[in-house]
Write a protein that holds these residues in place. Structure first.
Motif, PDB file in Angstrom:
ATOM      1  N   LEU A   1       0.829  -1.363  -0.168  1.00 44.11           N
ATOM      2  CA  LEU A   1       0.054  -0.066   0.244  1.00 44.11           C
ATOM      3  C   LEU A   1       0.923   1.237  -0.020  1.00 44.11           C
ATOM      4  O   LEU A   1       0.650   2.053  -0.947  1.00 44.11           O
ATOM      5  CB  LEU A   1      -1.054  -0.083   1.221  1.00 44.11           C
ATOM      6  N   GLU A   2       1.984   1.274   0.902  1.00 46.55           N
ATOM      7  CA  GLU A   2       2.606   2.478   1.078  1.00 46.55           C
ATOM      8  C   GLU A   2       3.742   2.791  -0.367  1.00 46.55           C
ATOM      9  O   GLU A   2       3.748   3.736  -0.790  1.00 46.55           O
ATOM     10  CB  GLU A   2       3.401   2.603   2.297  1.00 46.55           C
ATOM     11  N   PHE A   3       4.091   1.483  -0.622  1.00 45.21           N
ATOM     12  CA  PHE A   3       4.883   1.745  -1.759  1.00 45.21           C
ATOM     13  C   PHE A   3       4.338   2.055  -2.994  1.00 45.21           C
ATOM     14  O   PHE A   3       4.916   2.840  -3.669  1.00 45.21           O
ATOM     15  CB  PHE A   3       5.569   0.205  -1.996  1.00 45.21           C
ATOM     16  N   VAL A   4       3.187   1.423  -3.262  1.00 47.48           N
ATOM     17  CA  VAL A   4       2.730   1.830  -4.606  1.00 47.48           C
ATOM     18  C   VAL A   4       1.920   3.395  -4.510  1.00 47.48           C
ATOM     19  O   VAL A   4       2.066   4.056  -5.471  1.00 47.48           O
ATOM     20  CB  VAL A   4       1.512   0.891  -4.995  1.00 47.48           C
ATOM     21  N   THR A   5       1.434   3.873  -3.665  1.00 46.96           N
ATOM     22  CA  THR A   5       0.754   5.128  -3.206  1.00 46.96           C
ATOM     23  C   THR A   5       1.809   6.141  -3.012  1.00 46.96           C
ATOM     24  O   THR A   5       1.439   7.293  -3.257  1.00 46.96           O
ATOM     25  CB  THR A   5      -0.066   5.255  -2.167  1.00 46.96           C
ATOM     26  N   GLY A   6       2.966   5.959  -2.382  1.00 47.67           N
ATOM     27  CA  GLY A   6       3.974   6.874  -2.184  1.00 47.67           C
ATOM     28  C   GLY A   6       3.307   7.468  -0.739  1.00 47.67           C
ATOM     29  O   GLY A   6       3.839   8.626  -0.265  1.00 47.67           O
ATOM     30  N   ASP A   7       2.188   6.992  -0.219  1.00 43.85           N
ATOM     31  CA  ASP A   7       1.691   7.847   0.993  1.00 43.85           C
ATOM     32  C   ASP A   7       1.875   6.731   2.181  1.00 43.85           C
ATOM     33  O   ASP A   7       2.282   5.495   1.878  1.00 43.85           O
ATOM     34  CB  ASP A   7       0.009   7.904   0.738  1.00 43.85           C
ATOM     35  N   ARG A   8       1.761   7.319   3.403  1.00 47.09           N
ATOM     36  CA  ARG A   8       1.898   6.558   4.579  1.00 47.09           C
ATOM     37  C   ARG A   8       0.724   6.274   5.482  1.00 47.09           C
ATOM     38  O   ARG A   8      -0.138   7.274   5.559  1.00 47.09           O
ATOM     39  CB  ARG A   8       3.095   7.260   5.366  1.00 47.09           C
ATOM     40  N   ILE A   9       0.479   5.120   6.152  1.00 44.94           N
ATOM     41  CA  ILE A   9      -0.482   4.978   7.086  1.00 44.94           C
ATOM     42  C   ILE A   9      -0.313   5.968   8.139  1.00 44.94           C
ATOM     43  O   ILE A   9       0.876   5.884   8.947  1.00 44.94           O
ATOM     44  CB  ILE A   9      -0.750   3.232   7.269  1.00 44.94           C
ATOM     45  N   SER A  10      -1.240   6.687   8.710  1.00 47.04           N
ATOM     46  CA  SER A  10      -0.880   7.582   9.748  1.00 47.04           C
ATOM     47  C   SER A  10      -1.452   7.280  11.009  1.00 47.04           C
ATOM     48  O   SER A  10      -0.888   7.513  11.931  1.00 47.04           O
ATOM     49  CB  SER A  10      -1.522   9.215   9.506  1.00 47.04           C
ATOM     50  N   ARG A  11      -2.491   6.473  10.914  1.00 45.49           N
ATOM     51  CA  ARG A  11      -3.262   5.931  12.276  1.00 45.49           C
ATOM     52  C   ARG A  11      -4.004   4.724  12.000  1.00 45.49           C
ATOM     53  O   ARG A  11      -4.511   4.198  10.739  1.00 45.49           O
ATOM     54  CB  ARG A  11      -4.067   6.777  12.844  1.00 45.49           C
ATOM     55  N   VAL A  12      -4.163   3.745  12.866  1.00 44.74           N
ATOM     56  CA  VAL A  12      -4.896   2.515  12.705  1.00 44.74           C
ATOM     57  C   VAL A  12      -5.993   2.275  13.810  1.00 44.74           C
ATOM     58  O   VAL A  12      -5.626   2.745  15.069  1.00 44.74           O
ATOM     59  CB  VAL A  12      -3.659   1.278  12.668  1.00 44.74           C
ATOM     60  N   GLN A  13      -6.827   1.444  13.390  1.00 43.41           N
ATOM     61  CA  GLN A  13      -7.665   1.056  14.600  1.00 43.41           C
ATOM     62  C   GLN A  13      -7.978  -0.518  14.242  1.00 43.41           C
ATOM     63  O   GLN A  13      -8.409  -0.826  13.136  1.00 43.41           O
ATOM     64  CB  GLN A  13      -8.892   1.528  14.984  1.00 43.41           C
ATOM     65  N   ALA A  14      -7.640  -1.429  15.160  1.00 40.82           N
ATOM     66  CA  ALA A  14      -7.614  -2.657  14.705  1.00 40.82           C
ATOM     67  C   ALA A  14      -8.500  -3.706  15.905  1.00 40.82           C
ATOM     68  O   ALA A  14      -8.628  -3.399  16.876  1.00 40.82           O
ATOM     69  CB  ALA A  14      -6.215  -3.375  14.691  1.00 40.82           C
ATOM     70  N   LEU A  15      -9.129  -4.881  15.229  1.00 42.58           N
ATOM     71  CA  LEU A  15      -9.593  -5.877  15.857  1.00 42.58           C
ATOM     72  C   LEU A  15      -8.778  -7.323  15.637  1.00 42.58           C
ATOM     73  O   LEU A  15      -8.546  -7.326  14.422  1.00 42.58           O
ATOM     74  CB  LEU A  15     -11.064  -6.168  15.545  1.00 42.58           C
ATOM     75  N   LYS A  16      -8.502  -8.083  16.520  1.00 45.97           N
ATOM     76  CA  LYS A  16      -7.657  -9.143  16.123  1.00 45.97           C
ATOM     77  C   LYS A  16      -8.551 -10.641  16.817  1.00 45.97           C
ATOM     78  O   LYS A  16      -9.132 -10.303  17.816  1.00 45.97           O
ATOM     79  CB  LYS A  16      -6.182  -9.248  16.597  1.00 45.97           C
ATOM     80  N   ARG A  17      -8.308 -11.675  16.268  1.00 44.92           N
ATOM     81  CA  ARG A  17      -8.955 -12.788  16.803  1.00 44.92           C
ATOM     82  C   ARG A  17      -7.923 -13.789  16.619  1.00 44.92           C
ATOM     83  O   ARG A  17      -7.215 -14.198  15.718  1.00 44.92           O
ATOM     84  CB  ARG A  17     -10.173 -13.123  15.984  1.00 44.92           C
ATOM     85  N   THR A  18      -7.833 -14.766  17.995  1.00 40.15           N
ATOM     86  CA  THR A  18      -7.337 -15.937  17.980  1.00 40.15           C
ATOM     87  C   THR A  18      -8.486 -17.152  17.850  1.00 40.15           C
ATOM     88  O   THR A  18      -9.078 -17.441  18.784  1.00 40.15           O
ATOM     89  CB  THR A  18      -6.543 -16.242  18.948  1.00 40.15           C
ATOM     90  N   VAL A  19      -8.459 -17.708  16.788  1.00 44.48           N
ATOM     91  CA  VAL A  19      -9.641 -18.905  16.515  1.00 44.48           C
ATOM     92  C   VAL A  19      -9.485 -19.980  17.226  1.00 44.48           C
ATOM     93  O   VAL A  19     -10.416 -20.590  18.015  1.00 44.48           O
ATOM     94  CB  VAL A  19      -9.916 -18.915  15.022  1.00 44.48           C
ATOM     95  N   PHE A  20      -8.005 -20.421  17.332  1.00 45.83           N
ATOM     96  CA  PHE A  20      -7.885 -21.841  18.025  1.00 45.83           C
ATOM     97  C   PHE A  20      -6.902 -21.308  18.946  1.00 45.83           C
ATOM     98  O   PHE A  20      -5.638 -21.005  18.604  1.00 45.83           O
ATOM     99  CB  PHE A  20      -7.323 -22.890  17.148  1.00 45.83           C
TER     100      PHE A  20
ATOM    101  N   GLY B   1      -4.809  11.786   3.660  1.00 43.09           N
ATOM    102  CA  GLY B   1      -6.559  11.857   4.065  1.00 43.09           C
ATOM    103  C   GLY B   1      -6.983  10.596   3.438  1.00 43.09           C
ATOM    104  O   GLY B   1      -8.586  10.612   3.570  1.00 43.09           O
ATOM    105  N   ALA B   2      -6.605   9.646   2.785  1.00 43.88           N
ATOM    106  CA  ALA B   2      -7.468   8.561   2.332  1.00 43.88           C
ATOM    107  C   ALA B   2      -7.872   7.574   3.524  1.00 43.88           C
ATOM    108  O   ALA B   2      -7.132   7.676   4.528  1.00 43.88           O
ATOM    109  CB  ALA B   2      -6.591   7.650   1.271  1.00 43.88           C
ATOM    110  N   ILE B   3      -8.973   6.837   3.445  1.00 42.59           N
ATOM    111  CA  ILE B   3      -9.257   6.012   4.607  1.00 42.59           C
ATOM    112  C   ILE B   3      -9.343   4.676   3.797  1.00 42.59           C
ATOM    113  O   ILE B   3      -9.730   4.538   2.681  1.00 42.59           O
ATOM    114  CB  ILE B   3     -10.528   6.740   5.251  1.00 42.59           C
ATOM    115  N   GLY B   4      -9.480   3.543   4.714  1.00 38.91           N
ATOM    116  CA  GLY B   4      -9.531   2.331   4.086  1.00 38.91           C
ATOM    117  C   GLY B   4      -9.590   1.356   5.116  1.00 38.91           C
ATOM    118  O   GLY B   4      -9.663   1.306   6.385  1.00 38.91           O
TER     119      GLY B   4
END
Length: 367
Positions: free
Chosen positions: A198-217, A241-244
């Protein structure tokens, strides 16, 4: 440390390997394609090193990593050991004056990745990390189109990296163990590729994240009380300013190694699917199209990596070969465009730590 064969022709680089498993096989094919000498290998035991040397075609097996690193004839070291040992081995290789190609994740924490990036810079050695999906010609074409303004201002990002190799509770691997693989599994292992692309192709950087994670087993065949994640979903915002949204899973039935990235700008959407790497999807309000690899129509950087004629598919190993060839070119003093270095490995560690922190707190985390 590189040797000269005389008559203006440098002698082949001599490559030493720490580790001889699956990724050792992939790296060794790429090293051979780049005309390196497979000088030697050390593994978890002398017997394992002997097996790897015989299977992969190394000149000799070393009884330990220290013995291999003490060999002054070795120019470049490939670190393809379990994640938790990367810092120890890569740092020792740098201190021995070797150039280094270290598997990702570069380290299992931002602090350790910083140590390695700083050490490589101070030593002046070439130090790279195989974010190899950068080396698909059509990824370079996507990057060139974004840089040329074809997509317009980036508005949104959709990405996923889906596998199913850990789908059943009977599926097991050393990577599920946090002590060996690190505190993150799915995101550090494959989500890092998605973010790098994502960052390589766009030349843009992720500025912040919000995450959920799961351990199924929490329990598998031989692993128990597992804390590393099987899947993670991440909301992202970029500095531009992009979101995703990004989805990473190792428990997605039927998906073997599907890295998909779709970038929507004000004028055009570009879509890339690693399992169909010969094609870009270009989405427009009218006249959307599939753009197949055709060397005569590609940007210069994409054409450089297009080593077979159109209609002769290039794939994962070809991308890996190109990465190693460019790493070796850098060892010889070249400056190949888009070569992923330890700084990029540090970036991935920073993002991984941010994702874990967000998943733990439920908050947005700046990156």
């Amino acid at each position: 440390m590189t040797h000269d064969a005389g008559a203006g022709s440098p002698s082949p680089l001599r490559a030493g390997f720490l580790g001889g498993g699956f990724m050792g096989q992939v790296h060794s094919r790429a090293a051979r394609a780049a005309r390196a000498v497979l000088a030697g290998v050390a593994s978890s035991s002398p017997a394992s090193a002997e097996r790897a040397a015989a299977t992969l075609g190394f000149e000799r097996a070393y009884s330990s990593a220290a013995d291999l690193l003490a060999d002054d004839t070795i120019d470049v070291v490939h670190v393809v050991t379990p994640n938790s040992s990367h810092v120890e081995h890569a740092l020792a290789a740098i201190e021995a004056g070797k150039h280094v190609i270290c598997e990702k994740p570069l380290a299992t924490s931002t602090a350790d990745a910083t140590r390695l990036a700083d050490a490589a810079a101070a030593a002046g050695v070439t130090a790279t990390v195989p974010f190899v999906y950068r080396f698909h010609p059509m990824v370079r074409e996507a990057r060139a189109r974004v840089a040329a303004g074809e997509t317009g201002r980036l508005l949104s990002v959709q990405g996923s990296y889906l596998q199913d190799w850990l789908l059943a509770p009977s599926d097991d691997n050393w990577r599920v163990d946090a002590a060996t693989g690190g505190p993150s599994r799915a995101f550090a292992d494959i989500g890092s590729h998605l973010c790098d692309l994502l960052e390589f192709v766009t030349g843009d950087r992720i500025s912040r994240v919000q995450a959920l994670k799961r351990t199924v087993f929490a329990d598998r065949a031989t692993s128990h009380a597992i804390t590393t994640e099987d899947l993670v979903a991440v909301l992202v915002e970029t500095r531009g300013g992009a979101i995703g949204t990004l989805l990473v899973s190792q428990v997605a039935p039927g998906r073997k190694n599907r890295l998909h990235l779709e970038l929507s700008g004000a004028a055009e959407t570009i879509g890339f699917d690693q399992e169909e790497p010969e094609t870009l999807w270009l989405g427009r309000r009218t006249r959307s199209q599939s753009l197949r690899r055709n060397t005569d129509e590609l940007s210069a950087d994409a054409a450089r990596l297009s080593v077979l004629p159109p209609g002769h598919p290039l794939g994962y190993q070809d991308a890996f070969n190109a990465f190693v060839a460019d790493s070796y070119a850098a060892v010889r003093g070249g400056e190949p465009d888009g070569l992923p270095t330890f700084d990029d490995g540090l970036r991935a560690a920073t993002l991984t730590d941010a994702v874990l922190a967000s998943a733990g707190s439920g908050s947005w985390i700046d990156t």
